[in-house]
Design a protein around this motif. Structure first.
Motif, PDB file in Angstrom:
ATOM      1  N   GLU A 198       0.844  -1.199   0.000  1.00 43.90           N
ATOM      2  CA  GLU A 198       0.000   0.000   0.000  1.00 43.90           C
ATOM      3  C   GLU A 198       0.878   1.247   0.000  1.00 43.90           C
ATOM      4  OE1 GLU A 198      -3.035   0.153   2.978  1.00 43.90           O
ATOM      5  OE2 GLU A 198      -3.489  -1.988   2.805  1.00 43.90           O
ATOM      6  N   LEU A 199       0.380   2.291  -0.643  1.00 51.46           N
ATOM      7  CA  LEU A 199       1.077   3.570  -0.698  1.00 51.46           C
ATOM      8  C   LEU A 199       0.186   4.648  -0.102  1.00 51.46           C
ATOM      9  CD1 LEU A 199       2.414   3.408  -4.381  1.00 51.46           C
ATOM     10  CD2 LEU A 199       3.433   2.428  -2.320  1.00 51.46           C
ATOM     11  N   GLN A 200       0.813   5.599   0.565  1.00 52.53           N
ATOM     12  CA  GLN A 200       0.065   6.677   1.227  1.00 52.53           C
ATOM     13  C   GLN A 200       0.818   7.979   1.024  1.00 52.53           C
ATOM     14  OE1 GLN A 200      -0.702   5.980   5.460  1.00 52.53           O
ATOM     15  NE2 GLN A 200      -0.208   8.114   5.890  1.00 52.53           N
ATOM     16  N   GLY A 201       0.122   9.037   0.665  1.00 51.78           N
ATOM     17  CA  GLY A 201       0.797  10.319   0.513  1.00 51.78           C
ATOM     18  C   GLY A 201       0.043  11.307  -0.336  1.00 51.78           C
ATOM     19  N   TYR A 202       0.613  12.490  -0.480  1.00 54.73           N
ATOM     20  CA  TYR A 202      -0.041  13.582  -1.201  1.00 54.73           C
ATOM     21  C   TYR A 202      -0.246  13.273  -2.684  1.00 54.73           C
ATOM     22  CZ  TYR A 202       0.334  16.899   2.680  1.00 54.73           C
ATOM     23  OH  TYR A 202       0.179  17.550   3.881  1.00 54.73           O
ATOM     24  N   LEU A 203       0.503  12.321  -3.229  1.00 55.06           N
ATOM     25  CA  LEU A 203       0.296  11.962  -4.631  1.00 55.06           C
ATOM     26  C   LEU A 203      -1.126  11.458  -4.855  1.00 55.06           C
ATOM     27  CD1 LEU A 203       1.520  11.540  -7.483  1.00 55.06           C
ATOM     28  CD2 LEU A 203       2.170   9.228  -6.746  1.00 55.06           C
ATOM     29  N   PHE A 204      -1.718  10.857  -3.854  1.00 55.94           N
ATOM     30  CA  PHE A 204      -3.054  10.269  -3.981  1.00 55.94           C
ATOM     31  C   PHE A 204      -4.146  11.146  -3.370  1.00 55.94           C
ATOM     32  CE2 PHE A 204       0.242   7.053  -3.333  1.00 55.94           C
ATOM     33  CZ  PHE A 204       0.221   6.452  -4.583  1.00 55.94           C
ATOM     34  N   GLY A 205      -3.813  11.879  -2.338  1.00 63.90           N
ATOM     35  CA  GLY A 205      -4.814  12.729  -1.710  1.00 63.90           C
ATOM     36  C   GLY A 205      -4.213  13.470  -0.531  1.00 63.90           C
ATOM     37  N   LYS A 206      -4.672  14.698  -0.323  1.00 63.00           N
ATOM     38  CA  LYS A 206      -4.198  15.504   0.798  1.00 63.00           C
ATOM     39  C   LYS A 206      -5.233  15.482   1.913  1.00 63.00           C
ATOM     40  CE  LYS A 206      -1.212  18.495  -1.951  1.00 63.00           C
ATOM     41  NZ  LYS A 206      -0.804  19.888  -2.265  1.00 63.00           N
ATOM     42  N   PRO A 207      -4.850  15.880   3.120  1.00 66.78           N
ATOM     43  CA  PRO A 207      -5.819  15.914   4.222  1.00 66.78           C
ATOM     44  C   PRO A 207      -7.056  16.709   3.834  1.00 66.78           C
ATOM     45  CG  PRO A 207      -3.604  16.307   5.036  1.00 66.78           C
ATOM     46  CD  PRO A 207      -3.506  16.328   3.550  1.00 66.78           C
ATOM     47  N   MET A 208      -8.206  16.192   4.219  1.00 69.13           N
ATOM     48  CA  MET A 208      -9.468  16.848   3.876  1.00 69.13           C
ATOM     49  C   MET A 208     -10.493  16.590   4.971  1.00 69.13           C
ATOM     50  SD  MET A 208     -10.735  14.240   0.834  1.00 69.13           S
ATOM     51  CE  MET A 208      -9.085  14.061   0.096  1.00 69.13           C
ATOM     52  N   PRO A 209     -11.516  17.434   5.059  1.00 69.16           N
ATOM     53  CA  PRO A 209     -12.566  17.212   6.060  1.00 69.16           C
ATOM     54  C   PRO A 209     -13.271  15.887   5.828  1.00 69.16           C
ATOM     55  CG  PRO A 209     -12.698  19.428   5.142  1.00 69.16           C
ATOM     56  CD  PRO A 209     -11.719  18.660   4.292  1.00 69.16           C
ATOM     57  N   ALA A 210     -13.881  15.348   6.868  1.00 70.71           N
ATOM     58  CA  ALA A 210     -14.547  14.050   6.779  1.00 70.71           C
ATOM     59  C   ALA A 210     -15.612  14.022   5.690  1.00 70.71           C
ATOM     60  CB  ALA A 210     -15.163  13.697   8.130  1.00 70.71           C
ATOM     61  N   ALA A 211     -16.384  15.111   5.574  1.00 69.45           N
ATOM     62  CA  ALA A 211     -17.443  15.150   4.566  1.00 69.45           C
ATOM     63  C   ALA A 211     -16.870  15.076   3.160  1.00 69.45           C
ATOM     64  CB  ALA A 211     -18.277  16.421   4.735  1.00 69.45           C
ATOM     65  N   SER A 212     -15.755  15.774   2.935  1.00 70.31           N
ATOM     66  CA  SER A 212     -15.122  15.755   1.607  1.00 70.31           C
ATOM     67  C   SER A 212     -14.550  14.377   1.299  1.00 70.31           C
ATOM     68  CB  SER A 212     -14.012  16.807   1.544  1.00 70.31           C
ATOM     69  OG  SER A 212     -14.523  18.100   1.775  1.00 70.31           O
ATOM     70  N   LEU A 213     -13.975  13.737   2.317  1.00 72.13           N
ATOM     71  CA  LEU A 213     -13.418  12.403   2.124  1.00 72.13           C
ATOM     72  C   LEU A 213     -14.503  11.407   1.734  1.00 72.13           C
ATOM     73  CD1 LEU A 213     -11.092  10.393   2.270  1.00 72.13           C
ATOM     74  CD2 LEU A 213     -11.523  10.162   4.713  1.00 72.13           C
ATOM     75  N   ALA A 214     -15.657  11.512   2.368  1.00 68.03           N
ATOM     76  CA  ALA A 214     -16.761  10.601   2.049  1.00 68.03           C
ATOM     77  C   ALA A 214     -17.195  10.767   0.605  1.00 68.03           C
ATOM     78  CB  ALA A 214     -17.930  10.852   2.993  1.00 68.03           C
ATOM     79  N   VAL A 215     -17.301  12.009   0.150  1.00 61.16           N
ATOM     80  CA  VAL A 215     -17.692  12.266  -1.241  1.00 61.16           C
ATOM     81  C   VAL A 215     -16.636  11.709  -2.191  1.00 61.16           C
ATOM     82  CG1 VAL A 215     -18.078  14.066  -2.961  1.00 61.16           C
ATOM     83  CG2 VAL A 215     -19.060  14.301  -0.678  1.00 61.16           C
ATOM     84  N   TRP A 216     -15.378  11.949  -1.870  1.00 58.53           N
ATOM     85  CA  TRP A 216     -14.269  11.481  -2.716  1.00 58.53           C
ATOM     86  C   TRP A 216     -14.223   9.960  -2.784  1.00 58.53           C
ATOM     87  CZ3 TRP A 216      -9.139   9.539  -1.220  1.00 58.53           C
ATOM     88  CH2 TRP A 216      -8.220   9.548  -2.274  1.00 58.53           C
ATOM     89  N   ALA A 217     -14.394   9.306  -1.633  1.00 58.90           N
ATOM     90  CA  ALA A 217     -14.308   7.847  -1.573  1.00 58.90           C
ATOM     91  C   ALA A 217     -15.464   7.174  -2.295  1.00 58.90           C
ATOM     92  CB  ALA A 217     -14.273   7.389  -0.120  1.00 58.90           C
ATOM     93  N   MET A 218     -16.631   7.790  -2.254  1.00 55.10           N
ATOM     94  CA  MET A 218     -17.807   7.183  -2.874  1.00 55.10           C
ATOM     95  C   MET A 218     -17.970   7.562  -4.326  1.00 55.10           C
ATOM     96  SD  MET A 218     -19.155   5.309  -0.519  1.00 55.10           S
ATOM     97  CE  MET A 218     -20.890   5.021  -0.914  1.00 55.10           C
ATOM     98  N   ASP A 219     -17.083   8.418  -4.841  1.00 55.79           N
ATOM     99  CA  ASP A 219     -17.169   8.868  -6.227  1.00 55.79           C
ATOM    100  C   ASP A 219     -16.357   7.925  -7.105  1.00 55.79           C
ATOM    101  OD1 ASP A 219     -17.158  10.120  -8.647  1.00 55.79           O
ATOM    102  OD2 ASP A 219     -16.272  11.994  -7.955  1.00 55.79           O
ATOM    103  N   ASP A 220     -17.028   7.084  -7.886  1.00 60.24           N
ATOM    104  CA  ASP A 220     -16.332   6.111  -8.740  1.00 60.24           C
ATOM    105  C   ASP A 220     -15.374   6.796  -9.701  1.00 60.24           C
ATOM    106  OD1 ASP A 220     -17.462   3.759  -7.745  1.00 60.24           O
ATOM    107  OD2 ASP A 220     -19.283   4.084  -8.893  1.00 60.24           O
ATOM    108  N   THR A 221     -15.794   7.929 -10.250  1.00 60.16           N
ATOM    109  CA  THR A 221     -14.971   8.620 -11.240  1.00 60.16           C
ATOM    110  C   THR A 221     -13.682   9.144 -10.629  1.00 60.16           C
ATOM    111  OG1 THR A 221     -16.960   9.287 -12.426  1.00 60.16           O
ATOM    112  CG2 THR A 221     -14.929  10.482 -12.935  1.00 60.16           C
ATOM    113  N   GLY A 222     -13.808   9.719  -9.434  1.00 57.39           N
ATOM    114  CA  GLY A 222     -12.626  10.308  -8.822  1.00 57.39           C
ATOM    115  C   GLY A 222     -11.709   9.302  -8.176  1.00 57.39           C
ATOM    116  N   ALA A 223     -12.288   8.246  -7.609  1.00 58.60           N
ATOM    117  CA  ALA A 223     -11.469   7.322  -6.832  1.00 58.60           C
ATOM    118  C   ALA A 223     -10.819   6.237  -7.666  1.00 58.60           C
ATOM    119  CB  ALA A 223     -12.320   6.688  -5.742  1.00 58.60           C
ATOM    120  N   ALA A 224     -11.509   5.733  -8.671  1.00 60.56           N
ATOM    121  CA  ALA A 224     -11.027   4.577  -9.423  1.00 60.56           C
ATOM    122  C   ALA A 224      -9.638   4.751 -10.027  1.00 60.56           C
ATOM    123  CB  ALA A 224     -12.039   4.206 -10.502  1.00 60.56           C
ATOM    124  N   PRO A 225      -9.318   5.900 -10.688  1.00 67.53           N
ATOM    125  CA  PRO A 225      -7.996   6.043 -11.296  1.00 67.53           C
ATOM    126  C   PRO A 225      -6.861   5.993 -10.283  1.00 67.53           C
ATOM    127  CG  PRO A 225      -9.532   7.664 -12.164  1.00 67.53           C
ATOM    128  CD  PRO A 225     -10.191   7.037 -10.979  1.00 67.53           C
TER     129      PRO A 225
END
Length: 240
Positions: A198-225
């Motif tokens: 597993e890889l973790q870091g700003y290349l994949f995502g920066k710190p964000m509020p919980a609400a934004s993270l939920a939207v990002w995680a559930m968004d197939d278009t944004g998360a899949a790539p």
């Protein structure tokens, strides 16, 4: 006081980094209060995400003070019961230095975390002095390579050698490997080539509020790539 410290902002520099306020909290004795608040917030947020249909592993950083206090696992167990959450959905990240402490209280806390079914991770691995015999005894599931080695991967043969050695050792112990602080595609490609799990870091995502993270995680278009989906629980689907 703990929440105020977490939210305190410098008038010129903005939000204070954890690398600044955590050592201060440890010196002043506030770390216990902060740790309790963080634990409850993590459990509360995980329950809120679950209710929205998002079942994602949540990682909680545990300080050495919490491990030595002896009641951290009790707090965690009570919180899991309060929110109706499974222990297997949580990772407790404990630094290598604390993990290697051969004290009765710390080792008892590790044993209880294993019995509870929590995913235990050794954070900042490579910066301390680990004992292979100790690692074998601990109920650990993964090692996190410290960002200090990841940042130099593209330019330092020594950093690459250390990262590869950590991965080979982890595999021999049946542990997963997470690389933190991945910020460039070159670092990503090197780590993937080494077989990092597993890889973790700003290349994949920066710190964000919980609400934004939920939207990002559930968004197939944004998360899949970004290959975010595989790190989610297979059960992630609308709650019936």
């Amino acid at each position: 006081a703990a929440e105020a410290l977490l939210r305190w902002q410098h008038p010129q520099r903005g939000m204070i980094s954890p690398t600044v306020f955590i050592p201060l909290a440890e010196r002043t004795g506030l770390i216990q209060e902060i740790g309790t608040w963080v634990l409850d917030e993590a459990l509360r947020q995980a329950a809120a995400w679950r209710d929205r249909g998002l079942r994602m592993r949540v990682a909680i950083n545990v300080s050495g003070h919490q491990m030595r206090a002896g009641d951290f696992v009790d707090q965690l167990e009570r919180g899991l019961a309060q929110y109706g959450l499974s222990a297997g959905r949580f990772t407790c990240e404990i630094t290598e230095t604390v993990a290697m402490e051969d004290t009765a209280t710390t080792q008892r806390a590790f044993a209880r975390l294993g019995e509870l079914g929590v995913h235990v991770s050794i954070d900042d691995f490579g910066t301390g002095h680990s004992s292979l015999a100790m690692l074998r005894r601990l109920p650990v599931a993964e090692l996190k390579i410290d960002r200090a080695f990841v940042s130099d991967l593209a330019d330092s043969e020594g950093a690459r050698s250390i990262a590869l050695a950590v991965m080979q050792m982890a595999k021999s112990l049946g542990l997963r490997v997470v690389a933190e602080g991945v910020e460039t595609e070159a670092q990503r490609d090197i780590l993937i080539g080494m077989g990092c799990d597993e890889l973790q870091g700003y290349l994949f995502g920066k710190p964000m509020p919980a609400a934004s993270l939920a939207v990002w995680a559930m968004d197939d278009t944004g998360a899949a790539p970004m290959s975010f989906r595989p790190s989610l629980f297979k059960a992630t689907e609308p709650v019936q």
